[in-house]
Design a protein around this motif. Structure first.
Motif, short mmCIF file in Angstrom:
data_model
loop_
_atom_site.label_atom_id
_atom_site.label_comp_id
_atom_site.label_asym_id
_atom_site.label_seq_id
_atom_site.Cartn_x
_atom_site.Cartn_y
_atom_site.Cartn_z
N VAL A 131 -33.07 17.85 0.07
CA VAL A 131 -32.64 17.86 -1.32
C VAL A 131 -33.68 18.55 -2.20
O VAL A 131 -33.34 19.38 -3.06
CB VAL A 131 -32.38 16.42 -1.81
CG1 VAL A 131 -32.24 16.38 -3.33
CG2 VAL A 131 -31.13 15.85 -1.15
N VAL A 132 -34.95 18.21 -2.03
CA VAL A 132 -36.00 18.81 -2.86
C VAL A 132 -36.07 20.32 -2.65
O VAL A 132 -36.21 21.09 -3.61
CB VAL A 132 -37.36 18.15 -2.56
CG1 VAL A 132 -38.49 18.93 -3.22
CG2 VAL A 132 -37.38 16.71 -3.05
N ILE A 133 -35.98 20.77 -1.42
CA ILE A 133 -36.03 22.21 -1.15
C ILE A 133 -34.84 22.92 -1.79
O ILE A 133 -34.99 23.95 -2.46
CB ILE A 133 -36.07 22.49 0.36
CG1 ILE A 133 -37.30 21.87 1.00
CG2 ILE A 133 -36.06 23.99 0.63
CD1 ILE A 133 -37.23 21.82 2.52
N LEU A 134 -33.65 22.37 -1.58
CA LEU A 134 -32.45 23.01 -2.10
C LEU A 134 -32.45 23.05 -3.62
O LEU A 134 -32.05 24.05 -4.23
CB LEU A 134 -31.20 22.28 -1.60
CG LEU A 134 -30.89 22.47 -0.11
CD1 LEU A 134 -29.86 21.45 0.35
CD2 LEU A 134 -30.40 23.88 0.16
N LYS A 135 -32.92 22.00 -4.25
CA LYS A 135 -32.89 21.94 -5.72
C LYS A 135 -34.05 22.71 -6.35
O LYS A 135 -33.86 23.55 -7.24
CB LYS A 135 -32.93 20.49 -6.21
CG LYS A 135 -32.80 20.37 -7.73
CD LYS A 135 -31.39 20.70 -8.17
CE LYS A 135 -31.24 20.64 -9.67
NZ LYS A 135 -31.61 21.91 -10.33
N ASP A 136 -35.26 22.40 -5.91
CA ASP A 136 -36.43 22.91 -6.61
C ASP A 136 -36.94 24.25 -6.10
O ASP A 136 -37.60 24.98 -6.84
CB ASP A 136 -37.56 21.88 -6.55
CG ASP A 136 -37.26 20.65 -7.40
OD1 ASP A 136 -36.40 20.75 -8.29
OD2 ASP A 136 -37.88 19.60 -7.18
N SER A 141 -27.26 23.72 -7.22
CA SER A 141 -26.80 22.67 -8.12
C SER A 141 -26.70 21.35 -7.35
O SER A 141 -26.62 21.32 -6.12
CB SER A 141 -25.43 23.02 -8.71
OG SER A 141 -24.42 22.92 -7.71
N LEU A 142 -26.68 20.25 -8.09
CA LEU A 142 -26.56 18.94 -7.47
C LEU A 142 -25.26 18.83 -6.69
O LEU A 142 -25.22 18.25 -5.59
CB LEU A 142 -26.64 17.84 -8.52
CG LEU A 142 -27.95 17.75 -9.32
CD1 LEU A 142 -27.85 16.64 -10.36
CD2 LEU A 142 -29.14 17.49 -8.39
#
Length: 295
Positions: A131-136, A141-142
Motif C-alpha cells: 500500500v505504501v509503495i503504491l500510494k506514496d 489512488s486509494l
C-alpha cells in the motif's frame, strides 16, 4: 478484423505498454523485494507470464492494472516462499487525506517515503509495504490500490497510516552507511581487463558453459556466443567499469563518462573455479539505477 490480426494487435499493445510501464513496475517490485536486482527479476518474470496469459485475457480487461497484478502476485509468491513475516491485522484509519485535496503535511509524508532506502521496505508487513509503495511512490489512488490488492478502501487507509508511521521509525533508527567493501580479486581483474580493452583477456575468463542475460533479449549460451558480447562492447568508446556492492551482491558499475556522479547501469557475474559462468547486463533496463544504493 480476423482473430489472428486481433491477437497480433493485442500482443503489440502489450509490448508497447510493458515497455512504458517497466520503470514503474520495477520501482514497485524492487521495494516489495527489498532489492533492485530481485525487483527486475520479478518484472522480467511477470512480463513473460503476461505474454503467456494474454490469449486467455478478455478484451475488455484494462492492461495496466492487469500487468501490475501479475507482477504483484509473482512478488508475493516469492516473498511467501521465503517465509517473510506475515501481514499484521488490518486497522482502519479514516484520517488519511483525500487524494483530490492533498495538503502540505501529506506531501511531506510522501517525500519521506520516496527517500526511504529500497532495502528498508522489507521491514514492513506485506500489505503495508504494498500500500505504501503504491500510494506514496507510484501515486496510485486509494480505490486503485484497493482493487489491486483486493482490499476495502478503509483497509488500504489503515495499512497506509501504519506503514508510514513504521517507515518513519525505521528511517529514524537507520544506522550510518557501512564502510566501502573491497572488491574480490576476480571482479577487480574483470574490471581492469575491461578498462584496458583487453577483450581476449576477458574471453579467456569465460567458462565453456557460460550464459549471458540482457533483459528481454534472448539468452546467450556458450563461450563462442557470449564472447560476441565483448565484440559489441569493443565498439563503444569511453566506458569505465568500477567494482561495487548492491543488495549485498558484488557488481560492476558501468560509467559512460568517468566524471559522471552516478553509473549508467551495472552488470554482475557468477564464477566457478576462477571462470565466469553467468553475466547479467542491465544496459537495456537502465531505470534500475534510479534506486541504486552501493557500498
Amino acid at each position: 478484423m480476423s482473430t489472428e490480426q486481433s491477437s497480433t494487435t493485442r500482443d503489440a499493445g502489450l509490448a508497447a505498454l510493458a515497455n512504458e510501464l517497466r520503470p514503474e513496475l520495477h520501482r514497485y517490485c524492487a521495494r516489495l523485494m527489498g532489492s533492485i536486482i530481485e525487483g527486475e527479476d520479478v518484472v522480467q518474470d511477470a512480463l513473460v507470464r503476461a505474454l503467456e496469459a494474454l490469449p486467455e485475457l478478455d478484451d475488455a480487461t484494462p492492461l495496466r492494472p492487469w500487468l501490475f497484478r501479475i507482477a504483484h502476485n509473482r512478488a508475493m509468491d516469492l516473498l511467501r516462499s521465503r517465509a517473510i513475516r506475515n501481514a499484521e491485522p488490518i486497522d482502519t484509519a479514516n484520517d488519511i487525506v483525500d487524494p483530490d485535496n492533498p495538503d502540505p503535511a501529506e506531501a511531506l509524508l510522501r517525500q519521506d517515503v520516496v527517500r526511504t532506502a529500497v532495502s528498508h521496505f522489507t521491514e514492513l508487513p506485506l500489505h503495508q509495504r504494498s500500500v505504501v509503495i503504491l500510494k506514496d511512490v507510484l501515486d496510485e489512488s486509494l480505490a486503485e490500490i484497493a482493487a489491486l490488492l483486493n482490499l476495502t478502501v478503509d483497509a488500504v487507509k489503515g495499512h497506509l497510516a501504519r506503514g508510514r508511521a513504521q517507515l518513519r521509525t525505521i528511517n529514524a533508527q537507520a544506522s550510518a552507511p557501512r564502510a566501502a567493501r573491497p572488491p574480490s580479486d576476480a571482479v577487480a581483474q574483470y574490471a581492469t581487463l575491461f578498462n584496458q580493452r583487453d577483450w581476449d583477456g576477458l574471453r579467456a575468463l569465460l567458462a565453456d558453459d557460460v550464459k549471458l542475460r540482457e533483459s528481454a533479449h534472448p539468452l546467450r549460451s556458450g563461450r563462442d556466443d557470449v564472447g560476441h558480447f565483448f565484440t559489441i562492447y569493443a565498439k563503444i568508446e569511453g566506458l569505465w567499469l568500477t567494482p561495487a556492492w548492491i543488495d549485498d551482491r558484488e557488481v560492476i558499475l558501468v560509467f559512460e563518462d568517468r566524471s559522471d556522479p552516478k553509473p549508467s547501469y551495472f552488470m554482475w557475474l557468477e564464477w566457478r573455479d576462477g571462470q565466469i559462468t553467468f553475466i547479467r547486463d542491465y544496459r537495456y533496463v537502465r531505470y534500475v539505477v534510479s534506486d541504486l544504493e552501493t557500498s
